[in-house]
Design an enzyme around this catalytic site. Sequence first.
Site, mmCIF file in Angstrom:
data_model
loop_
_atom_site.group_PDB
_atom_site.id
_atom_site.type_symbol
_atom_site.label_atom_id
_atom_site.label_comp_id
_atom_site.label_asym_id
_atom_site.label_seq_id
_atom_site.Cartn_x
_atom_site.Cartn_y
_atom_site.Cartn_z
ATOM 1 N N GLU A 1 21.970 -9.972 -12.494
ATOM 2 C CA GLU A 1 21.552 -11.307 -12.401
ATOM 3 C C GLU A 1 19.930 -11.519 -13.978
ATOM 4 O O GLU A 1 20.167 -12.684 -13.872
ATOM 5 C CB GLU A 1 21.398 -11.637 -11.209
ATOM 6 C CG GLU A 1 22.538 -11.562 -10.070
ATOM 7 C CD GLU A 1 22.023 -12.242 -8.790
ATOM 8 O OE1 GLU A 1 22.437 -12.124 -8.284
ATOM 9 O OE2 GLU A 1 20.895 -11.057 -8.199
ATOM 10 N N ASP B 1 13.338 -42.747 -6.288
ATOM 11 C CA ASP B 1 13.175 -44.593 -5.849
ATOM 12 C C ASP B 1 12.597 -44.619 -7.491
ATOM 13 O O ASP B 1 11.900 -43.861 -7.833
ATOM 14 C CB ASP B 1 12.972 -45.041 -4.385
ATOM 15 C CG ASP B 1 11.950 -44.793 -4.698
ATOM 16 O OD1 ASP B 1 10.794 -45.286 -5.512
ATOM 17 O OD2 ASP B 1 11.204 -43.851 -3.577
#
Length: 727
Positions: A612, A532
């Site tokens: 990777e 928030d």
Amino acid sequence: MGIIFSEKEKTFTLHTANSTYQMQVDAYGFLLHLYYGRRTEGCMDYLLCYADRGFSGNPYDAGVDRTYSMDVLPQELPTHGTGDYRSPAVVIRNVDGSYGCDFRYQGYRIADGKYALPGLPAVYARDDEAQTLEIDLKDRATGVEITLFYGVLPSLDLITRSACVRNNEAGKIYLEKIQTACLDWVGGAYDLITFYGRHAMERNVQRTRIAHGAQVIGSRRGTSSHQYNPMMIVAGQETTEESGSCYAVSFLYSGSFKGEAEQDQFGQTRVQLGLSDELFSYPLEAGECFYAPEVVLSYSDKGLSRLSQNLHEGFRTHLCRGKYRDLVRPILLNSWEASYFDFDGEAIYQFAKNAVDLGVEMLVLDDGWFGKRDDDLSGLGDWYVNEEKLGEKLEHLIDRINGLGLKFGIWFEPEGINEDSDLYRAHPDWVLAVPGRDPVRARYQLVLDFSRKEVIDYIFEAMCKVLDKGNIEYVKWDMNRSLSDCFSRGTKDQGRVMHDYVLGLYDLQERILARYPNLLLEGCSGGGGRFDAGMLYYTPQIWCSDNSDAIDRVRIQYGTSFGYPISTVGSHVSATPNHQTGRVTPFATRGITAMAGTFGYELDPRKLSEEEKAEMRTQIATYKRYGALIQTGAYFRLTNPFTEEVGAWQFLSKDQSELLVNAVMLEIHGNMPVNYLRLKGLPKGCLYQEESSKAVYASDALMEAGLPLPVEMGEYQSYQFHFTKVS
Ligand code: GLA
């Protein structure tokens, strides 16, 4: 000038670059809301229409005028007690036990700069960037006063609201409800866009008509919650990403809240946002004040993209604070999904050693380093280093990691406590629990009573002892359950506890930041359970979700992007199959998705293949190149990943000289049609060159017809295109 008072018309007009907000003190001293929308001049009191409305009462001083009713008129802060039967913003229980207040105008002040709120997060601004309007209202019967605060930040198109209730009575009163912002529209038809979800699937987007019958969202969990976000958008029913009017209403608060939207009996719309009134009954002794947490408003007449960009820019530059506010955040490797509770100091060191070559900048030691903590059954609250488990002192481990050239960060959950902890054994009365009842456990833990200062003091000291051990540059601040059993032994007024808890939390964060001003805090609550705008004042980034699955993340981050800057979205590449969904996605796709936020990894680098590792190196190099564009550029949603088969988004630099387009295929079908991505926000009549193909495109064609995505075999392919303006 942002704020104008007209003596003649008794209007207050707030102008931002593209919006106007107007209110008026009427003949009876009520503060009426006249207008909020596209920037305009003039007095909008012509919008108020008066008619005799049955069963809509009249203030006493309106005498025989039956056309004057608060039940019908648009207001800045409607209260219970004036004859308005719509949902009130303020309900007060007076000393004599009566409910009600009737606030009338007293006076105003206009000042340069932006007001601040004691103990609460608030947008800030320099004196030449903002103005503040304070309007004083008073209840004549009791003398209770309320000051309404309006902050106007013209160039950011933001208006903020707050209020301060002052008890001038001789005895104690109770605030039973206070919504910080009320928006009343006398006409029009609107949609409400809200962001609902669940743990590991936050901020899905819902758009519904605002109709008769209240639509209420909120949290009664003591945190802002995974389930509903304290941010709403009110949009014209035709409004799209690119066009139409819309309003953002965002609450700077991390606890329980309530958002309400309703059409009244005449089809007028009222939208309110503020504190939850459930379990809320806040006492004010004589002379005491209560500050309502801030709400930020923004208006766009250019659709939802612009509205989000207003919030992004405003929150990034005038709400987030600290050394990292304007810096591209360090690329981190977090130990959680790499090892969960199962590690020692050497394993953490090895993560760091393997990651540093690949370009990682910070190692974060997650849960499990303190007390007796080999699983989530015990140890929370015991913030001292488990050297036996680490096999070394924390300061030694930090030095070793710093020695590799990496920053070091660490995890805390300051509000949590396990019953199996030394802290609980010493202070069983420090938890939220109702005497005589068994408390609700969640993740086997209880919640410390942060409404009590002695609890905050203790946790502050305990955290400092750890943070003083070495060069700790980052803290992940977690909170892994909802509040329950909100009974505090520190007060007789239990109706204040949930709010005081949040004030205690903010106080602790402020104290930590004051003592360690260069510390980067990352908020977290089981991922995005406390994502928030209030939290962004303390933690300029927040772990967006415990779900690190790239495909789900495209949707979670899409929803999050409506209200929150990209620089605040914690986003990492994790291992495959994904630990939350079991889904297998290409490494490149996980990288592109994580690049819509602060970038990092959540995996064991020792387990990566050479291929990777090479991809990881490239990803990190890419993020380092485009990090500033990603974190500060204008963000555009190119598709809706909840309804379309591709998720796509774009970052455009402020000077429009470069842009980064990202796309993730969410579905694969036989004989796939071509997906065209229509780019957004480019200047007309320009040419852009795409970096890898060197192809040159006309900006108008890119926006009108779009950019074709390749048709390829295989699930979850992804694409990233970097364009530079060539003419
Ligand atoms: C929460 C967080 C995770 C991790 C764990 C540790 O779930 O969201 O990222 O830190 O806690 O217990």
